[in-house]
Design a protein around this motif. Structure first.
Motif, PDB file in Angstrom:
ATOM      1  N   CYS A  49      -6.651   7.030 -56.812  1.00  0.00           N
ATOM      2  CA  CYS A  49      -7.289   8.191 -56.393  1.00  0.00           C
ATOM      3  C   CYS A  49      -6.008   9.433 -56.521  1.00  0.00           C
ATOM      4  O   CYS A  49      -6.277  10.452 -57.014  1.00  0.00           O
ATOM      5  CB  CYS A  49      -7.823   8.281 -54.936  1.00  0.00           C
ATOM      6  N   GLY A 107      -5.134  -1.090 -53.547  1.00  0.00           N
ATOM      7  CA  GLY A 107      -5.355  -2.053 -54.625  1.00  0.00           C
ATOM      8  C   GLY A 107      -4.146  -2.171 -55.522  1.00  0.00           C
ATOM      9  O   GLY A 107      -3.720  -3.264 -55.694  1.00  0.00           O
ATOM     10  N   GLY A 108      -3.577  -0.971 -55.671  1.00  0.00           N
ATOM     11  CA  GLY A 108      -2.493  -1.050 -56.630  1.00  0.00           C
ATOM     12  C   GLY A 108      -1.182  -1.588 -55.960  1.00  0.00           C
ATOM     13  O   GLY A 108      -0.060  -1.880 -56.692  1.00  0.00           O
ATOM     14  N   TYR A 132      -0.101   4.182 -49.806  1.00  0.00           N
ATOM     15  CA  TYR A 132      -1.425   5.059 -49.142  1.00  0.00           C
ATOM     16  C   TYR A 132      -2.339   4.083 -49.023  1.00  0.00           C
ATOM     17  O   TYR A 132      -3.135   3.626 -50.016  1.00  0.00           O
ATOM     18  CB  TYR A 132      -1.494   6.304 -49.699  1.00  0.00           C
ATOM     19  N   MET A 138     -10.708   2.843 -54.102  1.00  0.00           N
ATOM     20  CA  MET A 138     -11.694   4.193 -53.881  1.00  0.00           C
ATOM     21  C   MET A 138     -11.973   4.695 -55.292  1.00  0.00           C
ATOM     22  O   MET A 138     -13.139   5.189 -55.489  1.00  0.00           O
ATOM     23  CB  MET A 138     -11.034   5.134 -52.961  1.00  0.00           C
ATOM     24  N   ASN A 139     -11.187   4.899 -56.045  1.00  0.00           N
ATOM     25  CA  ASN A 139     -11.092   5.803 -57.034  1.00  0.00           C
ATOM     26  C   ASN A 139     -12.459   5.157 -58.242  1.00  0.00           C
ATOM     27  O   ASN A 139     -12.956   5.639 -58.758  1.00  0.00           O
ATOM     28  CB  ASN A 139      -9.889   5.724 -57.949  1.00  0.00           C
TER      29      ASN A 139
END
Ligand SMILES: Cc1ncc(C[n+]2csc(CCOP(=O)(O)OP(=O)(O)O)c2C)c(N)n1
Length: 307
Positions: A49, A107-108, A132, A138-139
């Motif tokens: 995101c 996730g990353g 974060y 989410m993205n």
């Protein structure tokens, strides 16, 4: 200690006009982290995101030198930049002090970028990695990640008659990073701006790798009212589901102890991803979450020498 008056005078490192959702706490995380830096910084952001909403071609919302990288390699991209800086400094080409900051979503970071992060920490690059953590991918549509809490509804762990949301507790990435025995590790939230800024300043001051895990309430995936992100971040610390602490050269220190430890229910009930827990059938699952939060909180207090 930072003062809002001084911070407000600094040029914003992230301009308005980015495309983050209304009520998203992500821009606050980026702003607070970068406002804490007193030297120039170079920023790398993993795909997610933060990158997607701030760098829609041909525009950028970043007012700092910024480099794109892939989803999984923010830590290795930044390692390369830091290594080049060191080499150029040694040769006298650069004489300025520059700091290096990577941002990655959960996730990353918890999942696909963990290997790159671990390598960068182990090699000892002088860089700050900020995760974060909005607790899902989410993205790409709210898929569960290793950071998604137990029983949260996501599109890949949908709450219904088959399962009551995600079946696993979240991975404790902060503790995984602590195990790398690096000089500075911490957890914070954008609601505790002074806590976060102080931690970033400490992280940037150490001559080696540092890591800060920042909880980032996500309006889309957690589903809450647009003005609630900061309140949810605050409640996460007050319920002890997201304790604020730091580990400096292996020594644990609690940086915020709620005067009154609130029941975790207060945090859960404001988010639609936990709505299914508030039924007759599922209420015992809230007790299960509470018991685990309590267990982890007690364990942390012991590590901090407070219990
Ligand atoms: C190797 C690879 N796999 C999948 C993707 C697709 N992808 C882009 S962003 C993203 C999710 C990012 O999630 P997270 O890191 O939690 O950040 P958020 O979107 O929540 O900010 C995915 C799966 C990709 N870009 N590269």
């Amino acid at each position: 200690m930072a003062r809002l008056r001084d911070l407000a005078k600094k040029p914003s490192p992230l301009t308005s006009g980015h495309r983050a959702c209304s009520g998203c706490a992500l821009p606050q995380v980026a702003r607070q982290v970068l406002l804490a830096a007193d030297t120039p910084v170079v920023v790398v952001v993993a795909t997610g995101c933060m990158e997607v909403t701030t760098t829609i071609f041909p525009y950028t919302a970043w007012n700092v030198p910024w480099m794109h990288c892939a989803f999984e390699n923010a830590a290795s991209t930044l390692s390369g930049i830091e290594a080049a800086y060191k080499a150029l400094k040694r040769r006298g080409v650069i004489d300025r002090e520059i700091r290096f900051i990577a941002f990655g979503g959960d996730g990353g970071t918890y999942d696909i970028g963990l290997q790159a992060l671990s390598g960068a920490l182990e090699r000892g690059h002088r860089l700050l990695y900020v995760c974060y953590d909005n607790q899902a991918y989410m993205n790409t549509g709210v898929q569960r990640s290793g950071a998604t809490p137990l029983y949260a509804h996501t599109t890949t762990s949908p709450a219904g008659s088959v399962i009551p949301g995600k079946l696993q507790w979240r991975k404790d990435l902060t503790e995984i990073v602590v195990a790398h025995d690096i000089p500075y590790v911490a957890q914070s939230t954008p609601a505790h701006w002074n806590d976060l800024i102080t931690k970033v300043q400490k992280a940037l001051a150490v001559d080696g790798p540092s890591f800060i895990n920042v909880l980032q309430p996500c309006r889309l995936g957690w589903t809450f009212e647009a003005d609630m992100a900061i309140e949810l971040a605050r409640l996460a610390a007050d319920t002890c589901i997201w304790p604020l602490y730091e580990v400096v050269n292996g020594e644990y220190r609690l940086t915020y102890r709620p005067r009154e430890k609130k029941p975790v229910e207060e945090w859960l009930k404001l988010q639609r991803r936990f709505r299914h827990l508030f039924t007759e059938k599922n209420r015992h699952l809230i007790d299960e979450i509470q018991a685990e939060v309590d267990r982890r909180w007690e364990r942390l207090l012991k590590k901090c020498g407070l219990a």
